[in-house]
Enzyme design. Sequence first.
Site, mmCIF file in Angstrom:
data_model
loop_
_atom_site.group_PDB
_atom_site.id
_atom_site.type_symbol
_atom_site.label_atom_id
_atom_site.label_comp_id
_atom_site.label_asym_id
_atom_site.label_seq_id
_atom_site.Cartn_x
_atom_site.Cartn_y
_atom_site.Cartn_z
ATOM 1 N N TYR A 164 15.848 -43.357 -12.637
ATOM 2 C CA TYR A 164 15.339 -42.040 -12.231
ATOM 3 C C TYR A 164 14.686 -41.301 -13.397
ATOM 4 O O TYR A 164 15.239 -41.208 -14.491
ATOM 5 C CB TYR A 164 16.475 -41.168 -11.679
ATOM 6 C CG TYR A 164 16.046 -39.741 -11.415
ATOM 7 C CD1 TYR A 164 15.250 -39.438 -10.313
ATOM 8 C CD2 TYR A 164 16.372 -38.711 -12.302
ATOM 9 C CE1 TYR A 164 14.814 -38.143 -10.079
ATOM 10 C CE2 TYR A 164 15.949 -37.414 -12.073
ATOM 11 C CZ TYR A 164 15.171 -37.130 -10.968
ATOM 12 O OH TYR A 164 14.737 -35.856 -10.750
ATOM 13 N N HIS A 194 5.352 -28.443 -12.997
ATOM 14 C CA HIS A 194 6.551 -27.596 -13.022
ATOM 15 C C HIS A 194 6.324 -26.286 -13.784
ATOM 16 O O HIS A 194 7.198 -25.415 -13.771
ATOM 17 C CB HIS A 194 7.719 -28.364 -13.643
ATOM 18 C CG HIS A 194 8.305 -29.410 -12.727
ATOM 19 N ND1 HIS A 194 7.544 -30.208 -11.920
ATOM 20 C CD2 HIS A 194 9.596 -29.774 -12.499
ATOM 21 C CE1 HIS A 194 8.333 -31.033 -11.248
ATOM 22 N NE2 HIS A 194 9.583 -30.789 -11.565
ATOM 23 N N ASN A 307 14.690 -30.431 -18.743
ATOM 24 C CA ASN A 307 15.867 -30.500 -17.876
ATOM 25 C C ASN A 307 17.099 -29.958 -18.610
ATOM 26 O O ASN A 307 17.642 -30.610 -19.495
ATOM 27 C CB ASN A 307 16.092 -31.958 -17.458
ATOM 28 C CG ASN A 307 16.895 -32.081 -16.177
ATOM 29 O OD1 ASN A 307 17.367 -33.144 -15.837
ATOM 30 N ND2 ASN A 307 17.061 -30.982 -15.460
ATOM 31 N N TYR A 395 41.531 10.794 -17.932
ATOM 32 C CA TYR A 395 41.534 9.334 -18.043
ATOM 33 C C TYR A 395 40.411 8.816 -18.939
ATOM 34 O O TYR A 395 40.551 7.805 -19.615
ATOM 35 C CB TYR A 395 41.391 8.702 -16.653
ATOM 36 C CG TYR A 395 42.587 8.850 -15.747
ATOM 37 C CD1 TYR A 395 43.749 9.499 -16.160
ATOM 38 C CD2 TYR A 395 42.550 8.336 -14.449
ATOM 39 C CE1 TYR A 395 44.828 9.637 -15.315
ATOM 40 C CE2 TYR A 395 43.635 8.464 -13.594
ATOM 41 C CZ TYR A 395 44.773 9.131 -14.034
ATOM 42 O OH TYR A 395 45.835 9.255 -13.181
ATOM 43 N N ARG A 398 42.044 9.307 -22.362
ATOM 44 C CA ARG A 398 43.365 8.728 -22.538
ATOM 45 C C ARG A 398 43.369 7.215 -22.285
ATOM 46 O O ARG A 398 44.140 6.474 -22.911
ATOM 47 C CB ARG A 398 44.334 9.418 -21.573
ATOM 48 C CG ARG A 398 45.775 9.130 -21.861
ATOM 49 C CD ARG A 398 46.756 9.666 -20.828
ATOM 50 N NE ARG A 398 46.257 10.620 -19.877
ATOM 51 C CZ ARG A 398 46.810 10.807 -18.676
ATOM 52 N NH1 ARG A 398 47.869 10.103 -18.318
ATOM 53 N NH2 ARG A 398 46.325 11.703 -17.841
ATOM 54 N N PHE A 444 23.120 -30.368 -15.429
ATOM 55 C CA PHE A 444 22.043 -29.365 -15.450
ATOM 56 C C PHE A 444 22.360 -28.147 -14.596
ATOM 57 O O PHE A 444 21.646 -27.149 -14.642
ATOM 58 C CB PHE A 444 20.748 -29.995 -14.919
ATOM 59 C CG PHE A 444 20.927 -30.682 -13.601
ATOM 60 C CD1 PHE A 444 21.113 -29.955 -12.425
ATOM 61 C CD2 PHE A 444 20.948 -32.068 -13.522
ATOM 62 C CE1 PHE A 444 21.307 -30.586 -11.214
ATOM 63 C CE2 PHE A 444 21.134 -32.708 -12.303
ATOM 64 C CZ PHE A 444 21.317 -31.960 -11.148
ATOM 65 N N GLU A 529 17.909 -30.682 -3.909
ATOM 66 C CA GLU A 529 18.643 -29.758 -4.786
ATOM 67 C C GLU A 529 19.144 -28.623 -3.894
ATOM 68 O O GLU A 529 18.569 -27.531 -3.842
ATOM 69 C CB GLU A 529 17.713 -29.278 -5.901
ATOM 70 C CG GLU A 529 17.249 -30.446 -6.773
ATOM 71 C CD GLU A 529 15.959 -30.175 -7.529
ATOM 72 O OE1 GLU A 529 15.466 -29.038 -7.487
ATOM 73 O OE2 GLU A 529 15.448 -31.120 -8.165
#
Length: 633
Positions: A164, A194, A307, A395, A398, A444, A529
């Site tokens: 791959y 990409h 990647n 508060y 404190r 990834f 994915e």
Amino acid sequence: MPRYTVHVRGEWLAVPCQDAQLTVGWLGREAVRRYIKNKPDNGGFASVDDVHFLVRRCKGLGLLDNGDRLEVALEDNEFVEVVIEGDAMSPDFIPSQPEGVYLYSKYREPEKYIDLDGDSLTTEDLVNLGKGHYKIKLTPTAEKRVQKSREVIDSIIEEKTVVYGITTGFGKFARTVIPINKLQELQVNLVRSHSSGVGKPLIPERCRMLLALRINVLAKGYSGISLETLKQVIEMFNASCLPYVPEKGTVGASGDLAPLSHLALGLIGEGKMWSPKSGWADAKYVLEAHGLKPVILKPKEGLALINGTQMITSLGCEAVERASAIARQADIVAALTLEVLKGTTKAFDTDIHALRPHRGQIEVAFRFRSLLDSDHHPSEIAESHRFCDRVQDAYTLRCCPQVHGVVNDTIAFVKNIITIELNSATDNPMVFASRGETISGGNFHGEYPAKALDYLAIGIHELAAISERRIERLCNPSLSELPAFLVAEGGLNSGFMIAHCTAAALVSENKALCHPSSVDSLSTSAATEDHVSMGGWAARKALRVIEHVEQVLAIELLAACQGIEFLRPLKTTTPLEKVYDLVRSVVRPWIKDRFMAPDIEAAHRLLLEQKTWREHQGPRVYFRRLSVCLALW
């Protein structure tokens, strides 16, 4: 023959010069002439003579005199910009430099190096690399690991094994086998296709962090990149040649594909690139100006570069470091407010916090004790109300150890996750040189840093939420016993009225930003994915939340110092007086209303640069004592 690279209306032109006696004005006219020649409509000009322009350096944007000789005014291969009259006011004007150019004009090439081995990078190291304080070199061990890893890839190609991303397509095309003669084209196509991000580019510091972190991951030796290519990438980092990386487009699995692809695109000499010398220009020109050649991708190297979770993690690294800095300083600001509101120190008693021994709570209580009235640091303000009938405080005063304390513990938790991620291999497939094989996995996936950064945003926001309430107490005369909105002649003057509104607006905005992005997932790549982390948005919004926290605390710091003015001649403790003096070195007291935004920005800058923490002596003593205390605990 000298040559200059000239930016005209978003285009870059290489202009050779046969005679160094020619002038800057000639260079501008020649660049405009070439620009007009390349345009079908002549760029809207009848001739060069109709164009009025200024010429300036890309580095620092310094204006040049058109009458100066080129040999005197410019270096060979320098980058300059021609600004045509009227263009700067046009919405289509594209400057050559990023926002905040004044910061980059001061850039000096570092002399020191950080050795990267893929195993020992810290969040502090990466932030310093982003700031340009260091160059990078690999350790000998890392070089050997990288070489061994590449040998596995070369063996796969030689044996024509189907693996791959090396000999197949990507994502949905994982079963498509690619011919050997097209494996290099496959990697280039991957990077180009990409590179599809949108939005503003990362500022140089963040792009430098992104590139440094990717180098660190590649140095682990599980990516299959060649040592030759990795050294080329390091040379580009060391020359501060930084690709154009849009901030939006990653879903955080399979890694940060879009931003890392833009990063890789610049490394192969395509797209835009920035350097202190050139400003934004075509990547090939920037690399050439620095004597560098574009990377020629070998099989698997495009995938090796894009990647991983480095976008999420590098931004997360900045977020963690800024969160740590503002959390420390929040204690100082809150302590100053407590002094102005004449609060008591009893709530910070050691025995109280020993009964609920969270590390962060103990740390904050200890810090308050080190800053407030004590035998070591007496306070005239505290002495003035020692025998008042008030039993306890609100508060927001404190409970600072309990509220600020869990923020510290949150930051520590997130920092541990980010530090592990900094030194993790997040590729797919992984190359195991010791086994001589590649294995596909899911490192990834950005769920770890995404969840952690969502948690960080929720945690750090509370510093702004409680600070805004303290600002209200400072401004409200029924709660503070001070003039309304901390200004004399109320009515004529409005004082801190709208500064408090700004703090409230930022806190409200943070409430929306604190919605976790990692609870969302959208299936991508044709359901290959099918679960993603959305970690890129988690990191970006965490940084925005932190910036808002810094700004709210800057307003509180100004308000507390203004409150001190109404308690004079009484003095607070020595550490807090140092903080007051620091603020007054950049912001004068309010006698009457004036333009307030620059003062808020000045106080924000003090916090951003950690001067509020560094300038006073209390924390130095505190750290020595606290380290012993926590070690015993």
